[in-house]
Design a protein around this motif. Structure first.
Motif, PDB file in Angstrom:
ATOM      1  N   LEU A 178       1.240  -0.839   0.142  1.00 40.48           N
ATOM      2  CA  LEU A 178      -0.501  -0.773   0.001  1.00 40.48           C
ATOM      3  C   LEU A 178       0.626   0.983   0.303  1.00 40.48           C
ATOM      4  O   LEU A 178       0.227   2.263  -0.076  1.00 40.48           O
ATOM      5  N   SER A 179       2.262   1.222   0.238  1.00 35.65           N
ATOM      6  CA  SER A 179       2.731   2.171   0.632  1.00 35.65           C
ATOM      7  C   SER A 179       3.310   2.835  -0.995  1.00 35.65           C
ATOM      8  O   SER A 179       4.539   3.354  -0.775  1.00 35.65           O
ATOM      9  N   ARG A 180       3.535   1.895  -1.347  1.00 33.09           N
ATOM     10  CA  ARG A 180       4.168   1.793  -3.074  1.00 33.09           C
ATOM     11  C   ARG A 180       4.300   3.037  -4.007  1.00 33.09           C
ATOM     12  O   ARG A 180       5.380   3.789  -4.171  1.00 33.09           O
ATOM     13  N   PRO A 181       3.453   4.094  -3.720  1.00 35.33           N
ATOM     14  CA  PRO A 181       3.820   5.450  -4.191  1.00 35.33           C
ATOM     15  C   PRO A 181       4.419   6.541  -2.814  1.00 35.33           C
ATOM     16  O   PRO A 181       4.818   7.652  -4.106  1.00 35.33           O
ATOM     17  N   LEU A 182       4.657   6.058  -1.425  1.00 33.58           N
ATOM     18  CA  LEU A 182       5.562   7.060  -1.008  1.00 33.58           C
ATOM     19  C   LEU A 182       7.102   6.592  -0.801  1.00 33.58           C
ATOM     20  O   LEU A 182       7.910   6.784  -1.194  1.00 33.58           O
ATOM     21  N   TYR A 183       7.221   4.668  -1.803  1.00 33.33           N
ATOM     22  CA  TYR A 183       8.523   4.902  -2.147  1.00 33.33           C
ATOM     23  C   TYR A 183       8.325   3.627  -3.515  1.00 33.33           C
ATOM     24  O   TYR A 183       8.279   3.105  -3.933  1.00 33.33           O
ATOM     25  N   PRO A 184       8.857   4.526  -4.272  1.00 34.22           N
ATOM     26  CA  PRO A 184       8.006   4.841  -5.474  1.00 34.22           C
ATOM     27  C   PRO A 184       9.830   3.549  -5.981  1.00 34.22           C
ATOM     28  O   PRO A 184       9.391   2.883  -7.458  1.00 34.22           O
ATOM     29  N   GLY A 185      10.906   3.377  -5.501  1.00 38.42           N
ATOM     30  CA  GLY A 185      12.013   2.873  -6.632  1.00 38.42           C
ATOM     31  C   GLY A 185      12.260   1.208  -5.882  1.00 38.42           C
ATOM     32  O   GLY A 185      13.096   0.490  -6.464  1.00 38.42           O
ATOM     33  N   TYR A 186      10.439   1.135  -4.876  1.00 35.86           N
ATOM     34  CA  TYR A 186      11.556   0.089  -3.827  1.00 35.86           C
ATOM     35  C   TYR A 186      11.155  -1.492  -4.831  1.00 35.86           C
ATOM     36  O   TYR A 186       9.616  -1.210  -5.466  1.00 35.86           O
ATOM     37  N   ARG A 187      11.456  -2.239  -4.888  1.00 30.80           N
ATOM     38  CA  ARG A 187      10.809  -3.948  -5.156  1.00 30.80           C
ATOM     39  C   ARG A 187      11.507  -4.624  -4.430  1.00 30.80           C
ATOM     40  O   ARG A 187      12.859  -5.296  -4.037  1.00 30.80           O
ATOM     41  N   ARG A 188      10.440  -5.158  -3.950  1.00 28.28           N
ATOM     42  CA  ARG A 188      10.466  -6.508  -3.079  1.00 28.28           C
ATOM     43  C   ARG A 188      11.470  -7.741  -3.360  1.00 28.28           C
ATOM     44  O   ARG A 188      11.759  -7.446  -4.910  1.00 28.28           O
ATOM     45  N   HIS A 189      12.330  -7.879  -2.787  1.00 32.51           N
ATOM     46  CA  HIS A 189      13.218  -9.531  -2.788  1.00 32.51           C
ATOM     47  C   HIS A 189      12.529 -10.925  -3.335  1.00 32.51           C
ATOM     48  O   HIS A 189      13.576 -11.675  -3.743  1.00 32.51           O
ATOM     49  N   ALA A 190      11.484 -10.711  -2.581  1.00 38.60           N
ATOM     50  CA  ALA A 190      10.709 -12.255  -3.141  1.00 38.60           C
ATOM     51  C   ALA A 190      10.474 -12.119  -4.466  1.00 38.60           C
ATOM     52  O   ALA A 190      10.542 -11.538  -4.912  1.00 38.60           O
TER      53      ALA A 190
END
Length: 382
Positions: A178-190
């Motif tokens: 849900l926080s993707r708009p606040l942390y747009p650059g993060y990509r999960r490792h799973a």
């Protein structure tokens, strides 16, 4: 098994520990508060809202992508004179880069991991886990070190119910999504999206009775006669034990090699029981996949796939255990079950695990040194 890691600093100067991603709990915050109470400093970099959820101390938020992470963490390390880097899992993309940059600046790396020993144990090691572990592989060195330590206290203290652990995991992953708009650059490792895994879990729960019945039928077939039975416990393909510490791209590749070797070199009527990981979300239809591989190798009547059952009991009665690098190997050693490791594991030690070829293991699997002299079971996958 855990490295008795301590946080040290030259001339007893105050430490400055940088925390990155940890388990879905307040464990790392509790460690940080203890450090602060003893006059040290603690910093944290959050990569998404799930990280913030379990950290209520002051922290920095990184909102960029992986390409910009090296520059960001390098500047942070230089500006804050970090003495230690503390993180869960050493092979996540962000963690790999942070370890490289911290080590280049002389900082100590403290890696924590869940699952080395079960239950209750959170293992800490300097530098890294598995392939990168400092644990010796020389039997003489291991025996010498063992004489210097008291026997571990194996009293089970973890009484947190599974539903609570599941809720913490859901809170962590839902917050990240849900926080993707606040942390747009993060990509999960799973590998899989967490919502896909949750759907898989719900499906497993709905089909649970049918799976239990099919597993019971498989066990009935295995118990008929006195044929030697080998055990092959599956691991999670998303686990870095497979992705980074083994020669396989995923568990299906490992299954093809192990079942192929069993078909070509194990004398009938020996059998192979493939045990699905208890935390497998059900996104891979393992029962069908294993049946297809067995049929392709003409051993459909000698290979069985089960989703339940007591793994400790299976190992006690097994002719041998073949695995990639699952910590089930430690349980196999504890009950004196012959063991063959196909990946990189700290327990792949001559005298403990079979050091020959897999093709030869099926013919005359040797028990581990002192095999049969059981020590209390620390725990394993059910």
């Amino acid at each position: 098994m855990a490295d008795r890691t301590s946080l040290t600093s030259p001339r007893n100067k105050p430490l400055h520990v940088l925390f990155l991603q940890g388990p879905s709990s307040f464990y790392m915050e509790q460690v940080a508060r203890e450090l602060i109470a003893h006059g040290h400093r603690a910093s944290r970099i959050n990569l998404h809202l799930g990280d913030r959820l379990f950290w209520h101390l002051p922290a920095n938020d990184y909102r960029g992508n992986l390409e910009g992470w090296r520059g960001y963490v390098s500047r942070f390390l230089d500006a804050n004179a970090i003495t230690h880097l503390f993180l869960l899992g050493d092979r996540r993309p962000h963690h790999r880069i942070a370890i490289e940059e911290a080590r280049a600046r002389g900082a100590e790396i403290i890696c924590s991991e869940l699952g080395y020993l079960r239950p209750d144990w959170l293992v800490l090691e300097r530098d890294g886990m598995s392939t990168y572990s400092r644990m010796p592989r020389d039997p003489k060195v291991i025996r010498s070190l063992a004489q210097q330590y008291d026997p571990p206290d194996l009293t089970v203290r973890c009484t947190i119910p599974f539903w609570r652990l599941a809720m913490l995991d859901v809170a962590y992953n839902v917050s990240e999504v849900l926080s993707r708009p606040l942390y747009p650059g993060y990509r999960r490792h799973a590998i899989h999206h967490p919502f896909a895994e949750y759907v898989g879990w719900i499906r497993r729960w709905l089909l649970g009775r049918g799976e239990q019945r099919r597993s019971a039928e498989a066990f009935d077939a295995i118990r008929q006669g006195n044929a030697p039975t080998f055990v092959f416990p599956l691991q999670l393909s998303t686990d870095y034990q497979i992705r980074d510490h083994s020669p396989y791209s995923d568990m299906a590749a490992a299954a093809r090699e192990i079942i192929g070797s069993f078909a070509a070199h194990s004398p009938p009527p020996s059998r192979l029981t493939v045990k699905v990981h208890p935390l497998d979300p059900g996104l891979t239809p393992w029962r069908r996949r294993i049946a297809e591989i067995a049929a392709h190798n003409n051993v459909a009547d000698r290979v069985f796939c089960v989703t339940g059952g007591n793994l400790v009991s299976m190992l006690r009665h097994a002719a041998g255990c073949v695995l990639v690098n699952s910590t089930v190997g430690l349980t196999a050693l504890q009950v004196g079950c012959p063991l063959k490791v196909m990946g990189n594991a700290i327990f792949d030690v001559p005298g403990m695990a079979f050091s020959g070829l897999l093709n030869d293991f099926w013919l005359a699997p040797p028990p581990p040194v002192n095999g049969g002299q059981e020590v209390p079971i620390v725990g394993c996958e059910a």
